[in-house]
Design a protein around this motif. Sequence first.
Motif, PDB file in Angstrom:
ATOM      1  N   CYS A 178       4.408  -7.762  72.383  1.00 15.41           N
ATOM      2  CA  CYS A 178       5.864  -7.605  72.325  1.00 15.41           C
ATOM      3  C   CYS A 178       6.338  -6.468  73.234  1.00 15.41           C
ATOM      4  O   CYS A 178       7.477  -6.011  73.108  1.00 15.41           O
ATOM      5  CB  CYS A 178       6.323  -7.366  70.890  1.00 15.41           C
ATOM      6  SG  CYS A 178       5.930  -8.723  69.791  1.00 15.41           S
ATOM      7  N   VAL A 179       5.468  -6.009  74.135  1.00 17.09           N
ATOM      8  CA  VAL A 179       5.733  -4.938  75.112  1.00 17.09           C
ATOM      9  C   VAL A 179       6.566  -3.803  74.529  1.00 17.09           C
ATOM     10  O   VAL A 179       7.554  -3.379  75.119  1.00 17.09           O
ATOM     11  CB  VAL A 179       6.393  -5.477  76.410  1.00 17.09           C
ATOM     12  CG1 VAL A 179       5.422  -6.388  77.127  1.00 17.09           C
ATOM     13  CG2 VAL A 179       7.688  -6.198  76.159  1.00 17.09           C
ATOM     14  N   THR A 180       6.128  -3.303  73.366  1.00 14.40           N
ATOM     15  CA  THR A 180       6.890  -2.245  72.709  1.00 14.40           C
ATOM     16  C   THR A 180       6.327  -0.862  73.021  1.00 14.40           C
ATOM     17  O   THR A 180       7.044   0.025  73.476  1.00 14.40           O
ATOM     18  CB  THR A 180       6.901  -2.475  71.185  1.00 14.40           C
ATOM     19  OG1 THR A 180       7.393  -3.776  70.923  1.00 14.40           O
ATOM     20  CG2 THR A 180       7.781  -1.437  70.500  1.00 14.40           C
ATOM     21  N   GLY A 181       5.026  -0.666  72.739  1.00  9.86           N
ATOM     22  CA  GLY A 181       4.456   0.637  73.023  1.00  9.86           C
ATOM     23  C   GLY A 181       4.356   1.563  71.822  1.00  9.86           C
ATOM     24  O   GLY A 181       3.882   2.691  71.956  1.00  9.86           O
ATOM     25  N   ASN A 206       6.651  -4.205  82.902  1.00 13.44           N
ATOM     26  CA  ASN A 206       6.845  -5.030  81.711  1.00 13.44           C
ATOM     27  C   ASN A 206       7.515  -4.264  80.569  1.00 13.44           C
ATOM     28  O   ASN A 206       7.560  -4.752  79.440  1.00 13.44           O
ATOM     29  CB  ASN A 206       5.505  -5.603  81.250  1.00 13.44           C
ATOM     30  CG  ASN A 206       4.986  -6.647  82.242  1.00 13.44           C
ATOM     31  OD1 ASN A 206       5.532  -7.735  82.346  1.00 13.44           O
ATOM     32  ND2 ASN A 206       3.954  -6.286  82.993  1.00 13.44           N
ATOM     33  N   ASN A 207       8.007  -3.057  80.878  1.00 11.38           N
ATOM     34  CA  ASN A 207       8.709  -2.274  79.867  1.00 11.38           C
ATOM     35  C   ASN A 207       7.891  -2.087  78.597  1.00 11.38           C
ATOM     36  O   ASN A 207       8.405  -2.190  77.481  1.00 11.38           O
ATOM     37  CB  ASN A 207      10.058  -2.929  79.519  1.00 11.38           C
ATOM     38  CG  ASN A 207      11.158  -2.477  80.470  1.00 11.38           C
ATOM     39  OD1 ASN A 207      11.811  -1.479  80.238  1.00 11.38           O
ATOM     40  ND2 ASN A 207      11.321  -3.188  81.566  1.00 11.38           N
ATOM     41  N   ALA A 208       6.581  -1.820  78.786  1.00  9.06           N
ATOM     42  CA  ALA A 208       5.703  -1.729  77.621  1.00  9.06           C
ATOM     43  C   ALA A 208       5.586  -0.302  77.104  1.00  9.06           C
ATOM     44  O   ALA A 208       5.545  -0.073  75.895  1.00  9.06           O
ATOM     45  CB  ALA A 208       4.322  -2.267  77.957  1.00  9.06           C
ATOM     46  N   GLY A 209       5.469   0.669  77.995  1.00  4.38           N
ATOM     47  CA  GLY A 209       5.451   2.054  77.529  1.00  4.38           C
ATOM     48  C   GLY A 209       4.097   2.560  77.074  1.00  4.38           C
ATOM     49  O   GLY A 209       3.993   3.701  76.623  1.00  4.38           O
ATOM     50  N   PHE A 210       3.059   1.728  77.138  1.00  5.64           N
ATOM     51  CA  PHE A 210       1.702   2.221  76.876  1.00  5.64           C
ATOM     52  C   PHE A 210       1.259   3.087  78.050  1.00  5.64           C
ATOM     53  O   PHE A 210       1.496   2.736  79.204  1.00  5.64           O
ATOM     54  CB  PHE A 210       0.702   1.057  76.758  1.00  5.64           C
ATOM     55  CG  PHE A 210       0.692   0.377  75.424  1.00  5.64           C
ATOM     56  CD1 PHE A 210      -0.154   0.822  74.413  1.00  5.64           C
ATOM     57  CD2 PHE A 210       1.511  -0.713  75.180  1.00  5.64           C
ATOM     58  CE1 PHE A 210      -0.189   0.196  73.188  1.00  5.64           C
ATOM     59  CE2 PHE A 210       1.490  -1.353  73.945  1.00  5.64           C
ATOM     60  CZ  PHE A 210       0.639  -0.906  72.946  1.00  5.64           C
ATOM     61  N   ARG A 216      15.814   1.840  78.217  1.00  3.30           N
ATOM     62  CA  ARG A 216      16.229   0.514  78.776  1.00  3.30           C
ATOM     63  C   ARG A 216      15.025  -0.367  79.000  1.00  3.30           C
ATOM     64  O   ARG A 216      14.943  -1.040  79.964  1.00  3.30           O
ATOM     65  CB  ARG A 216      17.006   0.800  80.075  1.00  3.30           C
ATOM     66  CG  ARG A 216      17.644  -0.304  80.825  1.00  3.30           C
ATOM     67  CD  ARG A 216      19.104  -0.186  80.974  1.00  3.30           C
ATOM     68  NE  ARG A 216      19.722   0.045  79.691  1.00  3.30           N
ATOM     69  CZ  ARG A 216      19.919   1.246  79.128  1.00  3.30           C
ATOM     70  NH1 ARG A 216      19.634   2.335  79.770  1.00  3.30           N
ATOM     71  NH2 ARG A 216      20.412   1.333  77.933  1.00  3.30           N
ATOM     72  N   THR A 217      13.990  -0.698  78.350  1.00  2.00           N
ATOM     73  CA  THR A 217      13.473  -0.205  77.114  1.00  2.00           C
ATOM     74  C   THR A 217      11.965  -0.016  77.234  1.00  2.00           C
ATOM     75  O   THR A 217      11.192  -0.582  76.471  1.00  2.00           O
ATOM     76  CB  THR A 217      13.714  -1.216  75.962  1.00  2.00           C
ATOM     77  OG1 THR A 217      13.093  -2.488  76.403  1.00  2.00           O
ATOM     78  CG2 THR A 217      15.138  -1.490  75.666  1.00  2.00           C
ATOM     79  N   ALA A 218      11.530   0.767  78.257  1.00  4.24           N
ATOM     80  CA  ALA A 218      10.104   0.943  78.497  1.00  4.24           C
ATOM     81  C   ALA A 218       9.446   1.830  77.437  1.00  4.24           C
ATOM     82  O   ALA A 218       8.413   1.468  76.875  1.00  4.24           O
ATOM     83  CB  ALA A 218       9.882   1.554  79.880  1.00  4.24           C
ATOM     84  N   GLY A 219      10.021   2.988  77.175  1.00  7.43           N
ATOM     85  CA  GLY A 219       9.508   3.792  76.082  1.00  7.43           C
ATOM     86  C   GLY A 219       8.397   4.760  76.418  1.00  7.43           C
ATOM     87  O   GLY A 219       7.690   5.213  75.528  1.00  7.43           O
ATOM     88  N   GLY A 223      14.162  -2.647  69.344  1.00 10.39           N
ATOM     89  CA  GLY A 223      14.506  -2.759  70.761  1.00 10.39           C
ATOM     90  C   GLY A 223      13.274  -2.873  71.646  1.00 10.39           C
ATOM     91  O   GLY A 223      13.391  -2.838  72.870  1.00 10.39           O
ATOM     92  N   THR A 224      12.086  -3.002  71.043  1.00  9.65           N
ATOM     93  CA  THR A 224      10.804  -3.024  71.759  1.00  9.65           C
ATOM     94  C   THR A 224      10.734  -1.882  72.771  1.00  9.65           C
ATOM     95  O   THR A 224      10.333  -2.070  73.913  1.00  9.65           O
ATOM     96  CB  THR A 224      10.520  -4.374  72.452  1.00  9.65           C
ATOM     97  OG1 THR A 224      11.416  -4.556  73.541  1.00  9.65           O
ATOM     98  CG2 THR A 224      10.624  -5.529  71.495  1.00  9.65           C
ATOM     99  N   VAL A 225      11.117  -0.685  72.310  1.00  9.08           N
ATOM    100  CA  VAL A 225      11.107   0.494  73.180  1.00  9.08           C
ATOM    101  C   VAL A 225       9.784   1.247  73.032  1.00  9.08           C
ATOM    102  O   VAL A 225       9.093   1.521  74.011  1.00  9.08           O
ATOM    103  CB  VAL A 225      12.285   1.441  72.841  1.00  9.08           C
ATOM    104  CG1 VAL A 225      12.302   2.619  73.811  1.00  9.08           C
ATOM    105  CG2 VAL A 225      13.585   0.681  72.883  1.00  9.08           C
ATOM    106  N   GLY A 226       9.456   1.585  71.789  1.00 11.31           N
ATOM    107  CA  GLY A 226       8.181   2.260  71.561  1.00 11.31           C
ATOM    108  C   GLY A 226       8.257   3.770  71.542  1.00 11.31           C
ATOM    109  O   GLY A 226       7.249   4.437  71.328  1.00 11.31           O
TER     110      GLY A 226
HETATM  111  K   LIG Z   1       8.610  -0.767  75.402  1.00 11.95           K
END
Ligand SMILES: [K+]
Lengths: 454, 454
Positions: B64-67, B181-185, B285-288, B397-400
């Motif tokens: 879910c590319v949240t992080g 991919n706005n994942a934030g890992f 915006r919403t990488a995190g 918001g799948t921000v993480g």
């Molecule tokens: K994210």
Amino acid sequence: MPLSRAPQRRSAFRIRVNPPQVVVLGFLGAILLATALLSLPIAHAPGVEVTLLQAAFTAVSAVCVTGHIVVDTATVWSPFGHAVIVAFIQIGGLGIMLVASLIGLALLRRVTLRGRMLAGAENRGVTTGDAARLARGILLVSLVIEAIVAVILTLQFWLGYGVALPTAIGRGIFLAISSFNNAGFAPFSDNMIGFATDPIIVLPMCIATILGGLGFPVLLQLRRELRRPLHWSMNTNLVLAMTGLLLVLGTVVIAAFEWSNPDTIGLMSPVDRVLVAFFHSVQTRTAGFNSIDIGQMTSESWLVMDVLMFIGGGPAGTAGGIKVTTFAVLLFIIITELRGEGAVNIFGKRLSRAVHREAITITLLSMAAVMSATIALMVMTHLDLDVLLFEVVSAFGTVGLSTGITSALPPAGQLILMLLMFLGRLGPLTLGTALVLRQRRVLYELPKERPVIG
Amino acid sequence: MPLSRAPQRRSAFRIRVNPPQVVVLGFLGAILLATALLSLPIAHAPGVEVTLLQAAFTAVSAVCVTGHIVVDTATVWSPFGHAVIVAFIQIGGLGIMLVASLIGLALLRRVTLRGRMLAGAENRGVTTGDAARLARGILLVSLVIEAIVAVILTLQFWLGYGVALPTAIGRGIFLAISSFNNAGFAPFSDNMIGFATDPIIVLPMCIATILGGLGFPVLLQLRRELRRPLHWSMNTNLVLAMTGLLLVLGTVVIAAFEWSNPDTIGLMSPVDRVLVAFFHSVQTRTAGFNSIDIGQMTSESWLVMDVLMFIGGGPAGTAGGIKVTTFAVLLFIIITELRGEGAVNIFGKRLSRAVHREAITITLLSMAAVMSATIALMVMTHLDLDVLLFEVVSAFGTVGLSTGITSALPPAGQLILMLLMFLGRLGPLTLGTALVLRQRRVLYELPKERPVIG
Ligand SMILES: [K+]
Ligand SMILES: [K+]
């Protein structure tokens, strides 16, 4: 709205309602007068000093029927001060009902105007005769309800608690007016905590609060057509349904979240716990009395009460918030979308499409006001989000419940609360009116397109 | 949407898109597979134990590319584990872009279908040829952007920080994929805090994040018609305008609220403070990713970031949230109402009225999900509202981004976060699609009426 059924009579004068300015100026004038009166030494208890800010805050809180306080109502004001407060609660509550009902009538006339002209019928606006009839009707309904409640409360204070009759009468009248006008001021230092489990005190107050919160159009229709529910307007149906739903929901959730909280209702008998939960569910609609220490409630209760206070009560009544009808419109829009239907139908009538956008606008601008004020108070005070949000929503919804931080806020923070009370009392009404009045006919339409959403 | 301009070719096969089920099942399958792979001992660093819940949480967060993380990405997973995480980030990110673009294309065809039939034109749905072309286009755009960013980051890690080349390459690829991919890992225990003031690391990551968050329809149109802005669709205009506006606004507000906070940016040079503020504005915006300790930021920064994360990025891209287009629709509805106009016009086009109700529905249901989850976590944990709300909005918001409470939540709380990530990733998209697909023609209309609102 049942207002159009009032008997019609020609009048020499016509009122050109320019509602936003008139209402705002009227309320400002009332607040200034109340501030002046509450600044007089005669309004203060012997030996008590009251600052101008404290007097002004109390004046705004009374006129906007909110009930937020920065000084103890019971001990700081003299009997004259109490009389000023209760008088301006009555003026503020009746005033908003009258104005909102007048506007409703004017809008109704305007909406049906085109139909009348097409039918060759008489073209008339709202006359002074209409206004006088409305004022009489509102005054009558209010005084009758307030009188009944005042008598019950007075008897209970006198006979049940052994209070001297003059004092009992004073308290009865004060609480009756404060309840029906959804003001939440109480003549006790601990608000209503001393009477939390006395149904003969709190239930009449709840009934007065609910009736005031239904709004005059609903009260009028119930008085005239109580036995003919099929004749009820969409407004009456929506207000009754939503009020009932929110009262039950609030009671259940507050009872659940506080059931084993020893600092609020956890040590009471189950019946008393339900009574107190019901009392506070009613208070979010938006009277704002409290019979337990709000500051000791759980954060999750606060958050649920935030939502209930934001929604508020019925339109053209004494309650605040965005109004249950606005919330109902949003709910029905969602239901319609999820069912894939093209038009929003409520109780067998189609909801005017213009109302969709008005409801969204009022709701989102109200959210923006609450968010901005909360952020401003966070910058000023470094208090926790949950207590600040509760304080802000309570002020904007003209509820007056507080976790106990009001008097500790810096002057700038108290000014923000005063602004919120004023905005919350007049904003949705005047904004709603302005939106309806500004609707223009569409002369041409651009080619349509849609972005990707969601 | 520019998708309809793709060259058209007949195909033997037709895809009957039943989007909600297919997408949900596809994502569930990917999550199960990732959980299984991350549960293998080979995925863990030597001597580290990982529970099933921790593996599943990481799998949901990657797909879910949240992080959001419950274990340290840098030290808990082996190189194989890192490869699994980054692979599923890529699958999750590309997957949602492809699906959303396909749905957009299908809807576009559907919308124009009636026009085509009236004109006697060919009636066709979305074909496998279309899908293959879209997939190729998305893959190409993604890989090119990711490759450029990976090369820059690798060079800087290698030459700027003296990291061994293989490690530098691994980090460069991981961060490039995680950014676009706005994942934030991040492959560091402190996320990007070690590189807070290195523009050669953080700015390329910001650019990849923003591009991924614009969404494929916008990227495609920019690639084809960069010099012809008058040809841009309403979608492209809205996404670009809102993204720019929110980036600037977020930078200014975060910089203002943290300027003299010694635990975040208060001790940095002014230029670095602005760089860090911009970095975190982009992250909503919403990488995190985070380059300062989010837990040390002020509550008012959190609240503003809550709003930004809730809004999220562009549709049919790798960003989450309700999407900037949904928010823009609400904004334009308000503006239209305040100006008293009958139709919502944006950049010279009229906004389809059906979109109004869809935007309201997505926004209010998202708010309801956030509120419900926040209340549930409050009941479970008794943590403060501000940190819980931040955690919930960030997951939805799948921000993480997190104030640091994720791994300390009880298992039931972590399950709620997993559900929120899944709902936040698929909810607005599938809901939006379902709403559009379910629109029926109105055959008859009831008489209209309106309640009093506001
Ligand atoms: K994210
Ligand atoms: K009140």
